[in-house]
Design an enzyme around this catalytic site. Structure first.
Site, PDB file in Angstrom:
ATOM      1  N   SER A  23       2.419  -4.790   3.262  1.00 55.57           N
ATOM      2  CA  SER A  23       2.183  -3.363   3.125  1.00 55.57           C
ATOM      3  C   SER A  23       2.171  -2.807   1.628  1.00 55.57           C
ATOM      4  O   SER A  23       2.426  -3.651   0.816  1.00 55.57           O
ATOM      5  CB  SER A  23       3.461  -2.724   3.876  1.00 55.57           C
ATOM      6  OG  SER A  23       4.704  -3.007   3.025  1.00 55.57           O
ATOM      7  N   PHE A  25       3.555  -1.200  -1.647  1.00 55.55           N
ATOM      8  CA  PHE A  25       4.974  -1.622  -2.566  1.00 55.55           C
ATOM      9  C   PHE A  25       5.601  -2.762  -2.153  1.00 55.55           C
ATOM     10  O   PHE A  25       6.670  -2.974  -2.202  1.00 55.55           O
ATOM     11  CB  PHE A  25       5.750  -0.194  -2.250  1.00 55.55           C
ATOM     12  CG  PHE A  25       4.845   0.919  -2.466  1.00 55.55           C
ATOM     13  CD1 PHE A  25       4.497   1.460  -3.484  1.00 55.55           C
ATOM     14  CD2 PHE A  25       4.606   1.766  -1.374  1.00 55.55           C
ATOM     15  CE1 PHE A  25       3.931   2.756  -3.717  1.00 55.55           C
ATOM     16  CE2 PHE A  25       3.907   3.025  -1.504  1.00 55.55           C
ATOM     17  CZ  PHE A  25       3.519   3.620  -2.522  1.00 55.55           C
ATOM     18  N   THR A  29      -0.190  -7.277  -5.391  1.00 54.38           N
ATOM     19  CA  THR A  29      -0.752  -7.391  -6.808  1.00 54.38           C
ATOM     20  C   THR A  29       0.085  -7.962  -7.930  1.00 54.38           C
ATOM     21  O   THR A  29      -0.368  -8.722  -8.652  1.00 54.38           O
ATOM     22  CB  THR A  29      -1.087  -5.817  -7.206  1.00 54.38           C
ATOM     23  OG1 THR A  29      -1.979  -5.316  -6.187  1.00 54.38           O
ATOM     24  CG2 THR A  29      -1.884  -5.990  -8.519  1.00 54.38           C
ATOM     25  N   ASP A  94      -8.491  -8.492  -5.751  1.00 52.01           N
ATOM     26  CA  ASP A  94      -7.272  -7.488  -5.491  1.00 52.01           C
ATOM     27  C   ASP A  94      -7.988  -6.316  -4.550  1.00 52.01           C
ATOM     28  O   ASP A  94      -9.076  -6.024  -4.706  1.00 52.01           O
ATOM     29  CB  ASP A  94      -6.604  -6.789  -6.719  1.00 52.01           C
ATOM     30  CG  ASP A  94      -5.550  -6.226  -6.530  1.00 52.01           C
ATOM     31  OD1 ASP A  94      -4.704  -6.678  -5.660  1.00 52.01           O
ATOM     32  OD2 ASP A  94      -4.958  -5.121  -6.963  1.00 52.01           O
ATOM     33  N   GLU A  95      -7.113  -6.063  -3.752  1.00 52.76           N
ATOM     34  CA  GLU A  95      -7.447  -4.835  -2.840  1.00 52.76           C
ATOM     35  C   GLU A  95      -8.478  -5.184  -1.945  1.00 52.76           C
ATOM     36  O   GLU A  95      -9.437  -4.397  -1.817  1.00 52.76           O
ATOM     37  CB  GLU A  95      -7.713  -3.524  -3.546  1.00 52.76           C
ATOM     38  CG  GLU A  95      -6.771  -2.990  -4.612  1.00 52.76           C
ATOM     39  CD  GLU A  95      -5.437  -2.503  -3.828  1.00 52.76           C
ATOM     40  OE1 GLU A  95      -5.522  -2.354  -2.543  1.00 52.76           O
ATOM     41  OE2 GLU A  95      -4.507  -1.987  -4.543  1.00 52.76           O
ATOM     42  N   GLN A  97      -8.803  -5.272   1.352  1.00 53.96           N
ATOM     43  CA  GLN A  97      -8.937  -4.201   2.368  1.00 53.96           C
ATOM     44  C   GLN A  97     -10.078  -3.423   2.150  1.00 53.96           C
ATOM     45  O   GLN A  97     -10.746  -2.745   2.966  1.00 53.96           O
ATOM     46  CB  GLN A  97      -7.914  -3.705   3.018  1.00 53.96           C
ATOM     47  CG  GLN A  97      -7.340  -2.659   1.809  1.00 53.96           C
ATOM     48  CD  GLN A  97      -6.492  -3.135   0.794  1.00 53.96           C
ATOM     49  OE1 GLN A  97      -6.319  -3.918   0.473  1.00 53.96           O
ATOM     50  NE2 GLN A  97      -6.087  -1.891  -0.168  1.00 53.96           N
ATOM     51  N   CYS A 154      15.622   3.063   5.927  1.00 59.61           N
ATOM     52  CA  CYS A 154      16.791   2.188   6.480  1.00 59.61           C
ATOM     53  C   CYS A 154      17.048   1.062   5.626  1.00 59.61           C
ATOM     54  O   CYS A 154      18.255   0.312   5.542  1.00 59.61           O
ATOM     55  CB  CYS A 154      16.874   1.833   7.871  1.00 59.61           C
ATOM     56  SG  CYS A 154      15.671   0.569   8.141  1.00 59.61           S
ATOM     57  N   ILE A 171      -9.366   5.449   4.695  1.00 59.89           N
ATOM     58  CA  ILE A 171      -9.234   5.128   3.326  1.00 59.89           C
ATOM     59  C   ILE A 171      -8.918   6.413   2.856  1.00 59.89           C
ATOM     60  O   ILE A 171      -9.701   7.242   2.445  1.00 59.89           O
ATOM     61  CB  ILE A 171     -10.295   4.319   2.608  1.00 59.89           C
ATOM     62  CG1 ILE A 171     -10.592   2.980   3.302  1.00 59.89           C
ATOM     63  CG2 ILE A 171     -10.017   4.074   1.188  1.00 59.89           C
ATOM     64  CD1 ILE A 171     -11.817   2.208   2.765  1.00 59.89           C
ATOM     65  N   TYR A 179       2.150   7.629   0.432  1.00 60.58           N
ATOM     66  CA  TYR A 179       2.596   6.623   1.551  1.00 60.58           C
ATOM     67  C   TYR A 179       3.807   6.208   1.127  1.00 60.58           C
ATOM     68  O   TYR A 179       4.647   6.209   0.125  1.00 60.58           O
ATOM     69  CB  TYR A 179       1.725   5.428   1.225  1.00 60.58           C
ATOM     70  CG  TYR A 179       0.334   5.377   1.608  1.00 60.58           C
ATOM     71  CD1 TYR A 179       0.004   5.264   2.776  1.00 60.58           C
ATOM     72  CD2 TYR A 179      -0.630   5.984   0.631  1.00 60.58           C
ATOM     73  CE1 TYR A 179      -1.552   5.238   3.239  1.00 60.58           C
ATOM     74  CE2 TYR A 179      -2.013   5.975   0.855  1.00 60.58           C
ATOM     75  CZ  TYR A 179      -2.324   5.846   2.091  1.00 60.58           C
ATOM     76  OH  TYR A 179      -3.609   5.985   2.568  1.00 60.58           O
TER      77      TYR A 179
END
EC number: 2.7.1.21
Length: 191
Positions: A23, A25, A29, A94-95, A97, A154, A171, A179
């Site tokens: 996900s 964070f 990277t 990187d990235e 997606q 949580c 996107i 986010y």
């Protein structure tokens, strides 16, 4: 023999594909940069690519949320990655997606030429659905590292990127204002 980053550095394998996913964070990277810097220490010739559409931190560098950075080439299409220098030994992407669906074939082509390919990207979009070419890359990779963030609701391991702003766009570039990482329970709570 099991494939690992350590085996590769000993020259026990030819080309390969490694995927770092999870996900937002979660440190994808950061881990990509760590592996690429280790390759530089080993005096391997590296090239790094990122999608031209990702301009959040820098137009020509891969930058983690912790502001670690490494120079990169921004490209519009995955096929442009094949134009790398002939003596390249390690390719970082990187990235993933945000790339087109041709990225898995590009990575296969590079790996088949003996190049170590390290790819980082989100495996799921904001709706919890498989995202772009990353699932296909996971299927063909020798090594898949799935990293988790910490759920901001949580404290459990988070594997979802919860979108905090109203938008149905597939996107939507953003950071903490748009986010937050959530676990399955808190993601499904939608509050």
């Amino acid at each position: 023999m099991l494939f690992s980053e350590q085996n590769y550095s000993k020259g026990e394998f030819g080309g390969s594909i490694e995927v770092i996913c999870g996900s937002m964070f979660s440190g994808k990277t950061e881990e990509l940069i760590r592996r690429l810097k280790r390759a530089e220490i080993a005096k391997l010739k590296i090239e790094i690519f990122k999608p031209a559409t990702d301009t959040r931190y820098d137009e020509t560098a891969v930058v983690s949320h912790n502001y670690n950075t490494i120079s990169a080439t921004a490209v519009d299409h995955s096929a442009s990655i094949l134009l790398l220098n002939a003596d390249t030994q390690v390719v970082g992407i990187d990235e993933a997606q945000f790339f087109d669906e041709g990225l898995p074939e590009v990575c296969n082509t590079l790996a088949n030429k003996g190049i170590r390919v390290i790819v980082a990207g989100l495996d799921m979009d904001f709706a919890g659905k498989p995202f772009g070419p990353v699932p296909a890359l996971m299927a063909i990779a020798e090594l898949v590292t799935k990293v988790n963030a910490v759920c901001v609701r949580c404290g459990n391991p988070a594997m979802y990127s919860y979108r905090r702003v109203a938008s149905e766009a597939k996107i939507l570039l953003g950071e903490k204002e748009s986010y937050e990482p959530r676990c399955r329970v808190c993601f499904n709570a939608k509050e």
